[in-house]
Write a protein that holds these residues in place. Structure first.
Motif, PDB file in Angstrom:
ATOM      1  N   LEU A  29     -94.335  -5.645 -45.135  1.00 20.31           N
ATOM      2  CA  LEU A  29     -95.330  -5.878 -44.571  1.00 20.31           C
ATOM      3  C   LEU A  29     -95.916  -4.505 -43.873  1.00 20.31           C
ATOM      4  CD1 LEU A  29     -96.126  -7.606 -41.780  1.00 20.31           C
ATOM      5  CD2 LEU A  29     -94.723  -7.123 -39.908  1.00 20.31           C
ATOM      6  N   THR A  47    -107.850  -6.186 -40.169  1.00 21.89           N
ATOM      7  CA  THR A  47    -107.957  -6.180 -42.063  1.00 21.89           C
ATOM      8  C   THR A  47    -106.749  -5.315 -42.890  1.00 21.89           C
ATOM      9  OG1 THR A  47    -110.166  -5.722 -43.384  1.00 21.89           O
ATOM     10  CG2 THR A  47    -109.070  -8.765 -42.517  1.00 21.89           C
ATOM     11  N   THR A  49     -98.726  -4.471 -45.901  1.00 20.08           N
ATOM     12  CA  THR A  49     -99.660  -5.657 -46.190  1.00 20.08           C
ATOM     13  C   THR A  49    -100.683  -6.160 -45.228  1.00 20.08           C
ATOM     14  OG1 THR A  49     -97.914  -7.241 -46.531  1.00 20.08           O
ATOM     15  CG2 THR A  49     -99.062  -8.011 -46.110  1.00 20.08           C
ATOM     16  N   THR A  50    -101.748  -6.168 -45.386  1.00 19.83           N
ATOM     17  CA  THR A  50    -102.700  -6.542 -44.209  1.00 19.83           C
ATOM     18  C   THR A  50    -102.889  -7.183 -43.446  1.00 19.83           C
ATOM     19  OG1 THR A  50    -104.564  -7.868 -45.610  1.00 19.83           O
ATOM     20  CG2 THR A  50    -104.792  -5.194 -46.315  1.00 19.83           C
ATOM     21  N   VAL A  51    -103.377  -7.005 -42.300  1.00 19.21           N
ATOM     22  CA  VAL A  51    -103.657  -8.144 -41.365  1.00 19.21           C
ATOM     23  C   VAL A  51    -104.569  -8.958 -40.636  1.00 19.21           C
ATOM     24  CG1 VAL A  51    -101.460  -8.366 -39.543  1.00 19.21           C
ATOM     25  CG2 VAL A  51    -100.455  -7.019 -41.237  1.00 19.21           C
ATOM     26  N   ALA A  60     -99.020  -7.239 -33.193  1.00 20.73           N
ATOM     27  CA  ALA A  60     -99.223  -7.830 -34.025  1.00 20.73           C
ATOM     28  C   ALA A  60     -97.701  -7.420 -34.864  1.00 20.73           C
ATOM     29  CB  ALA A  60    -100.951  -6.397 -35.156  1.00 20.73           C
ATOM     30  N   THR A 102    -103.868  -2.135 -42.650  1.00 21.84           N
ATOM     31  CA  THR A 102    -102.427  -2.230 -42.831  1.00 21.84           C
ATOM     32  C   THR A 102    -101.545  -1.629 -41.470  1.00 21.84           C
ATOM     33  OG1 THR A 102    -101.592  -0.078 -44.811  1.00 21.84           O
ATOM     34  CG2 THR A 102    -102.361  -1.965 -45.351  1.00 21.84           C
ATOM     35  N   PHE A 103    -100.660  -2.356 -41.854  1.00 19.85           N
ATOM     36  CA  PHE A 103     -99.751  -1.180 -40.416  1.00 19.85           C
ATOM     37  C   PHE A 103    -100.174   0.342 -40.447  1.00 19.85           C
ATOM     38  CE2 PHE A 103     -98.100  -5.519 -40.055  1.00 19.85           C
ATOM     39  CZ  PHE A 103     -98.178  -5.366 -38.294  1.00 19.85           C
ATOM     40  N   SER A 152    -105.185  -9.673 -37.503  1.00 23.16           N
ATOM     41  CA  SER A 152    -105.235  -9.360 -36.117  1.00 23.16           C
ATOM     42  C   SER A 152    -105.442  -7.295 -36.491  1.00 23.16           C
ATOM     43  CB  SER A 152    -103.962  -9.652 -35.359  1.00 23.16           C
ATOM     44  OG  SER A 152    -102.987  -8.724 -35.866  1.00 23.16           O
ATOM     45  N   THR A 188     -95.352 -10.589 -34.035  1.00 23.60           N
ATOM     46  CA  THR A 188     -96.388 -11.498 -34.659  1.00 23.60           C
ATOM     47  C   THR A 188     -95.930 -11.575 -35.672  1.00 23.60           C
ATOM     48  OG1 THR A 188     -98.198 -11.467 -33.017  1.00 23.60           O
ATOM     49  CG2 THR A 188     -98.024 -13.264 -34.785  1.00 23.60           C
ATOM     50  N   GLU A 189     -95.776 -10.832 -36.473  1.00 22.94           N
ATOM     51  CA  GLU A 189     -95.556 -10.319 -37.623  1.00 22.94           C
ATOM     52  C   GLU A 189     -94.400 -10.874 -37.923  1.00 22.94           C
ATOM     53  OE1 GLU A 189     -98.223 -11.236 -40.352  1.00 22.94           O
ATOM     54  OE2 GLU A 189     -99.980 -11.649 -39.109  1.00 22.94           O
TER      55      GLU A 189
END
Length: 188
Positions: free
Chosen positions: A106, A116, A109-111, A35, A118-119, A113, A38-39
């Motif tokens: 980031l 939902t 931020t919810t991701v 993730a 965050t990191f 993958s 990618t992000e």
């Protein structure tokens, strides 16, 4: 291969950690790294470097495959020339740090993958899961020690030698021997 017959005891525990726990932790780390690759690459390629050129991938490999946590590394071109960092959000605005702010945001931020999360939440949950597994294992180990101690105590109670009982038994045998000796002496 006797692995399947070693599911209990110390070796069974080692095998369970190797075959189950570590695999799960590695998969979670790979998900996190994948993730991140990618992000970050998506944000970085949308920005511009100090010379006004479009950004390149920030991390390698792209796309991330299996084993991403082990394979993740900075783009070798950026490592060789830091001026390729796409910090600006607009071309020909080298002082604009909008893209850097997107990369920094980031973290919170919810991701999709990451389910939902965050990191920071995903990493925190991963670390908490490892800690919980460790605490559960320690509690199980302590409970097993209590059971072993209890069983050992019961075994000692059943099979232990009582010196008083043995002395009384020895005295009985001695009296029996003396009586038999007297009987034989009388018979002679």
């Amino acid at each position: 291969d006797i692995t399947d017959s070693l599911r209990g005891g110390r070796f069974g525990g080692y095998l369970a950690v190797r075959d189950e726990d570590l695999v799960s932790y590695r998969e979670d780390l790979d998900t996190l790294a994948s993730a991140l690759i990618t992000e970050m690459n998506a944000i970085h390629t949308g920005g511009f470097d100090i010379n006004g050129n479009a950004g390149v991938n920030f991390f390698e490999p792209d796309p991330p495959g299996s084993g991403a946590a082990n394979a993740i590394r900075f783009n070798s071109a950026i490592r060789a020339d830091p001026s390729l960092i796409a910090a600006s959000g607009a071309t020909n605005e080298p002082g604009n740090n909008a893209n850097v702010n997107l990369m920094l945001d980031l973290r919170d931020t919810t991701v999709a993958s990451l389910d939902t999360r965050t990191f920071a939440e995903y990493a925190s949950d991963l670390i908490a899961g490892v800690g919980q597994d460790r605490a559960t294992t320690e509690a199980s180990f302590e409970a097993s020690l209590v059971i072993v101690d209890s069983l050992e105590s019961k075994r000692q109670g059943v099979s232990a030698v009582s010196l008083d009982e043995e002395a009384a038994s020895l005295a009985q045998w001695q009296q029996s021997f003396e009586a038999a000796a007297k009987f034989l002496q009388t018979m002679n």
